[in-house]
Design a protein around this motif. Structure first.
Motif, PDB file in Angstrom:
ATOM      1  N   ALA A   1      30.695  23.460  41.534  1.00 25.99           N
ATOM      2  CA  ALA A   1      29.635  22.739  42.273  1.00 25.99           C
ATOM      3  C   ALA A   1      29.028  22.415  41.106  1.00 25.99           C
ATOM      4  O   ALA A   1      27.813  21.491  39.936  1.00 25.99           O
ATOM      5  N   ILE A   2      28.006  23.438  41.245  1.00 24.74           N
ATOM      6  CA  ILE A   2      26.452  23.507  40.373  1.00 24.74           C
ATOM      7  C   ILE A   2      26.608  24.498  39.895  1.00 24.74           C
ATOM      8  O   ILE A   2      25.556  23.257  38.386  1.00 24.74           O
ATOM      9  N   ASP A   3      27.491  25.244  39.410  1.00 25.44           N
ATOM     10  CA  ASP A   3      27.232  25.798  37.392  1.00 25.44           C
ATOM     11  C   ASP A   3      27.787  24.807  36.595  1.00 25.44           C
ATOM     12  O   ASP A   3      27.429  24.563  35.290  1.00 25.44           O
ATOM     13  N   ALA A   4      29.025  23.822  36.811  1.00 22.34           N
ATOM     14  CA  ALA A   4      28.714  22.795  36.655  1.00 22.34           C
ATOM     15  C   ALA A   4      27.576  21.728  36.247  1.00 22.34           C
ATOM     16  O   ALA A   4      27.793  20.921  34.943  1.00 22.34           O
ATOM     17  N   LEU A   5      26.904  20.811  37.228  1.00 21.30           N
ATOM     18  CA  LEU A   5      25.999  19.755  37.172  1.00 21.30           C
ATOM     19  C   LEU A   5      24.990  21.123  36.185  1.00 21.30           C
ATOM     20  O   LEU A   5      24.661  20.682  35.374  1.00 21.30           O
ATOM     21  N   ASP A   6      24.716  22.202  36.084  1.00 16.53           N
ATOM     22  CA  ASP A   6      23.148  23.416  35.899  1.00 16.53           C
ATOM     23  C   ASP A   6      24.041  22.794  34.183  1.00 16.53           C
ATOM     24  O   ASP A   6      23.382  22.434  33.087  1.00 16.53           O
ATOM     25  N   ARG A   7      25.471  23.485  33.445  1.00 15.52           N
ATOM     26  CA  ARG A   7      25.325  23.127  32.433  1.00 15.52           C
ATOM     27  C   ARG A   7      25.766  21.691  31.752  1.00 15.52           C
ATOM     28  O   ARG A   7      24.794  21.610  30.702  1.00 15.52           O
ATOM     29  N   ALA A   8      25.812  20.916  32.618  1.00 18.66           N
ATOM     30  CA  ALA A   8      25.491  19.836  32.064  1.00 18.66           C
ATOM     31  C   ALA A   8      24.087  18.635  31.525  1.00 18.66           C
ATOM     32  O   ALA A   8      23.604  18.263  31.014  1.00 18.66           O
ATOM     33  N   LEU A   9      23.100  19.485  32.415  1.00 17.93           N
ATOM     34  CA  LEU A   9      21.940  19.391  32.720  1.00 17.93           C
ATOM     35  C   LEU A   9      21.575  20.087  31.736  1.00 17.93           C
ATOM     36  O   LEU A   9      20.774  19.285  30.776  1.00 17.93           O
ATOM     37  N   THR A  10      22.118  20.895  31.191  1.00 12.33           N
ATOM     38  CA  THR A  10      21.354  21.693  30.030  1.00 12.33           C
ATOM     39  C   THR A  10      21.630  20.928  28.766  1.00 12.33           C
ATOM     40  O   THR A  10      20.923  20.797  27.674  1.00 12.33           O
ATOM     41  N   ASP A  11      22.817  20.360  28.921  1.00  9.28           N
ATOM     42  CA  ASP A  11      23.426  19.568  27.695  1.00  9.28           C
ATOM     43  C   ASP A  11      22.283  18.150  27.662  1.00  9.28           C
ATOM     44  O   ASP A  11      22.425  17.668  26.462  1.00  9.28           O
ATOM     45  N   TYR A  12      22.148  17.701  28.474  1.00  9.69           N
ATOM     46  CA  TYR A  12      21.287  16.434  28.604  1.00  9.69           C
ATOM     47  C   TYR A  12      19.318  16.725  27.751  1.00  9.69           C
ATOM     48  O   TYR A  12      19.244  16.264  27.060  1.00  9.69           O
TER      49      TYR A  12
END
Length: 361
Positions: free
Chosen positions: A99-110
């Protein structure tokens, strides 16, 4: 944003919960792809496992970068390649890390500006650690990652109730210490701005609940009432403090656009009692537009095709509305018209005390 569909980043949440079921059911409606371009931050292997376990259609296109997302498709971005065991209904350290890995990748793309809004599927805080530190909730994580030094304010939103909480997720014995004039002023100001800018409510009516049952204690008389009076003088449409039992019991809440509760149970219990609708959460005060559903990953029903996706779909709707509303609200301030005239200055004092020039002979 006007020339293309809004790009919605969606994280898959705890991989042993109902996150993928919510996503598949939400985008089973063809109209959703006409409204936005979804980018699912997750794992194709885990998504395929959930699809098979649920025995439902769930078509998606695999991409490796958000730039490759195409309109008219459910784009699934591969956040990690490692094998993650799926054990439906059981929270594990592996599912929490996914769950956190997906969130971190999304925040990087943000940070790269690759999508417009973020919608997170439910996570379970108790099975998540980050570098040995326990996860303290989505709000605190977003504040740390993208808050730019500011604290966000979760707003619990349903069709007939909109509630924010001053001192959320802390022990009751510590609430009075958090109830200060500064904290109350900052929270009401942020709530008011969010209602105007994000939710496009002109001159919103806000109610503040009392801390004490009789609404006549030190907290009300020394803190809440003075703050309410001061903000009212600044043209904020603020009222209170109200006794919580009468306020909700006599349906006084129906006259307001938003309610500020002082502590968790004071806001959440009425929210759960007065509506059957699962609330969405809007994280106010962040530069990123982020919404989610209020609730855990529903492990008891994971993989059973019982999850109700309506709240999740409304969370996406809310995010899209907020993104559009911010553009409309901010646009007049970005390119103000230059003054077409010069203000007439009163220079009478200068004239009065100026030394007259000698006439030339």
């Amino acid at each position: 944003m006007e020339d293309k569909r809004i790009r919605v980043a969606i994280t898959h949440g705890d991989t042993n919960g109902v996150g993928y079921e919510l996503i598949f059911k939400t985008f089973a409606e063809p109209e959703m792809l006409e409204l936005c371009t979804p980018i699912i931050y997750g794992s194709p292997k885990i998504a395929a496992y959930h699809r098979k376990a649920l025995d439902i259609e769930g078509n998606f296109s695999i991409i490796n970068n958000a730039e490759d997302a195409q309109e008219g498709r459910v784009n699934l971005l591969t956040c990690f390649d490692n094998e993650v065991k799926v054990d439906l209904g059981v929270p594990t350290p592996e599912s929490g890390k996914a769950a956190i890995d997906a969130l971190d990748r999304a925040l990087t793309d943000y940070r790269k500006g690759l999508f417009d809004i973020l919608v997170t599927a439910p996570v379970f805080s108790q099975n998540i650690t980050i570098e040995g530190t326990p996860f303290t909730g989505m709000r605190h994580y977003l504040d740390t990652c993208v808050g730019e030094g500011k604290k966000s304010l979760p707003i619990y939103n349903t069709d007939n109730l909109r509630i924010a909480i001053l001192a959320d997720d802390i022990a009751m014995k510590d609430v009075s210490g958090k109830l200060t004039a500064e904290a109350l002023t900052d929270t009401i100001t942020l709530l008011h701005r969010t209602l105007c800018r994000d939710l496009r409510i002109y001159n919103p009516r806000i109610a503040v609940l009392a801390f004490n049952a009789d609404a006549n204690g030190t907290e009300e008389n020394d803190i809440i009432r003075p703050v309410v009076s001061k903000l009212a003088e600044q043209k904020v449409n603020i009222f209170g403090p109200y006794q919580a039992d009468r306020f909700f019991g006599e349906n006084e809440y129906e006259a307001f656009d938003a309610i500020l509760a002082i502590y968790h149970d004071q806001g959440i219990l009425p929210l759960k009692t007065l509506t059957d609708e699962q609330p969405q959460i809007i994280f106010a005060g962040l530069p990123i537009v982020c919404t989610t559903v209020y609730g855990d990953p529903d492990f008891a029903n994971a993989g059973k095709d019982k999850a109700d996706e309506n709240a999740f779909r409304r969370a996406i709707y809310s995010g899209i509305d907020i993104a559009r509303n911010r553009v409309i609200y901010d646009e007049p301030f970005e390119n103000p018209l230059p003054k077409l005239f010069h203000e007439k200055r009163d220079e009478s004092e200068k004239v009065r005390f100026s030394i007259p020039k000698k006439k030339e002979e």
